[in-house]
Motif scaffolding. Sequence first.
Motif, PDB file in Angstrom:
ATOM      1  N   CYS A 119       0.820  -1.202   0.000  1.00 17.31           N
ATOM      2  CA  CYS A 119       0.000   0.000   0.000  1.00 17.31           C
ATOM      3  C   CYS A 119       0.859   1.259   0.000  1.00 17.31           C
ATOM      4  CB  CYS A 119      -0.908  -0.022   1.228  1.00 17.31           C
ATOM      5  SG  CYS A 119      -2.076   1.331   1.297  1.00 17.31           S
ATOM      6  N   THR A 134      -3.054   3.419  -3.153  1.00 17.10           N
ATOM      7  CA  THR A 134      -2.895   2.458  -4.239  1.00 17.10           C
ATOM      8  C   THR A 134      -2.309   1.183  -3.649  1.00 17.10           C
ATOM      9  OG1 THR A 134      -2.615   4.101  -5.984  1.00 17.10           O
ATOM     10  CG2 THR A 134      -1.724   1.912  -6.411  1.00 17.10           C
ATOM     11  N   CYS A 148      -1.065  -2.665  -4.497  1.00 22.64           N
ATOM     12  CA  CYS A 148      -0.644  -3.577  -5.559  1.00 22.64           C
ATOM     13  C   CYS A 148      -0.353  -4.957  -4.962  1.00 22.64           C
ATOM     14  CB  CYS A 148       0.585  -3.036  -6.285  1.00 22.64           C
ATOM     15  SG  CYS A 148       0.261  -1.477  -7.157  1.00 22.64           S
ATOM     16  N   PHE A 176      -4.662 -10.384  -6.212  1.00 23.16           N
ATOM     17  CA  PHE A 176      -5.417  -9.287  -6.824  1.00 23.16           C
ATOM     18  C   PHE A 176      -6.874  -9.676  -7.034  1.00 23.16           C
ATOM     19  CE2 PHE A 176      -6.894  -7.603 -10.968  1.00 23.16           C
ATOM     20  CZ  PHE A 176      -7.018  -6.258 -10.633  1.00 23.16           C
ATOM     21  N   ASN A 180      -1.421  -4.268 -13.904  1.00 26.33           N
ATOM     22  CA  ASN A 180      -0.387  -4.206 -12.853  1.00 26.33           C
ATOM     23  C   ASN A 180      -0.835  -4.797 -11.527  1.00 26.33           C
ATOM     24  OD1 ASN A 180       1.729  -2.762 -14.321  1.00 26.33           O
ATOM     25  ND2 ASN A 180       0.280  -1.058 -14.356  1.00 26.33           N
ATOM     26  N   CYS A 227      -3.184  -3.799  -9.498  1.00 25.35           N
ATOM     27  CA  CYS A 227      -3.306  -2.723  -8.513  1.00 25.35           C
ATOM     28  C   CYS A 227      -4.745  -2.230  -8.404  1.00 25.35           C
ATOM     29  CB  CYS A 227      -2.407  -1.543  -8.899  1.00 25.35           C
ATOM     30  SG  CYS A 227      -0.636  -1.914  -8.820  1.00 25.35           S
ATOM     31  N   GLU A 253      -6.945   1.185  -6.671  1.00 26.76           N
ATOM     32  CA  GLU A 253      -6.860   2.500  -6.046  1.00 26.76           C
ATOM     33  C   GLU A 253      -8.110   2.737  -5.203  1.00 26.76           C
ATOM     34  OE1 GLU A 253      -5.912   7.159  -7.263  1.00 26.76           O
ATOM     35  OE2 GLU A 253      -6.326   5.667  -8.825  1.00 26.76           O
TER      36      GLU A 253
END
Length: 199
Positions: A118, A131, A133, A140, A162, A164, A166
């Motif tokens: 984070c 964000t 990841c 994910f 990626n 990720c 947000e």
Amino acid sequence: MDNQRNLDEAASLLGTLAGTTTDRAKRLIDAVSTAGSEQALDTITGAGSVPSNLTNSRAEFLHAVTMNFGDTISDDEVEVVFRCTKTAAKSIISTMNATFASSIRELQLAKMRSEAMCSRSGDATNGLTWTVCFNSEVGFETAVDEIERLKRRTEIKVDVGNFCIEFPIEPHGSEMALIDALGISVPQSPARPKKPRKQ
């Protein structure tokens, strides 16, 4: 080949093809061996189910491996264990997740939380954000699935390429922030240095 050479070769293949560390590879091989023995005994005694197709059979076996291993297994590792394509590996994992959702959910959430990295993002104009990841597609996708289960998908922006996500930084006094609901830790703000007292 003797048994030790087979074990060494299996560990080497997991390292080369799936990027698995030596220690993790050894534990995974042990989990595969244990699951195989348990499944064979269940078949003999009639305690096991009779899957309707190869994917279901592999999904059931992967579930046994996962429970013995005590951790989720990556797509690449599933490819090596079953000597299958990435597409087939994803199908096996998806079938296992759908069939045995309740028994592996906590493992998946724990893996997701351990992978989450984070960092602060956004700006004062467009809004401050976190964000997060992940190291793997599994972590994910677990996060995205959990967000959808909570019916809060509209609160996030997703970067599939990626791995990720947000999240908005929630103001004080609002309902539980989504990132908190997922159990993802956020960096603490550094303490402001104290001004020296005037003498």
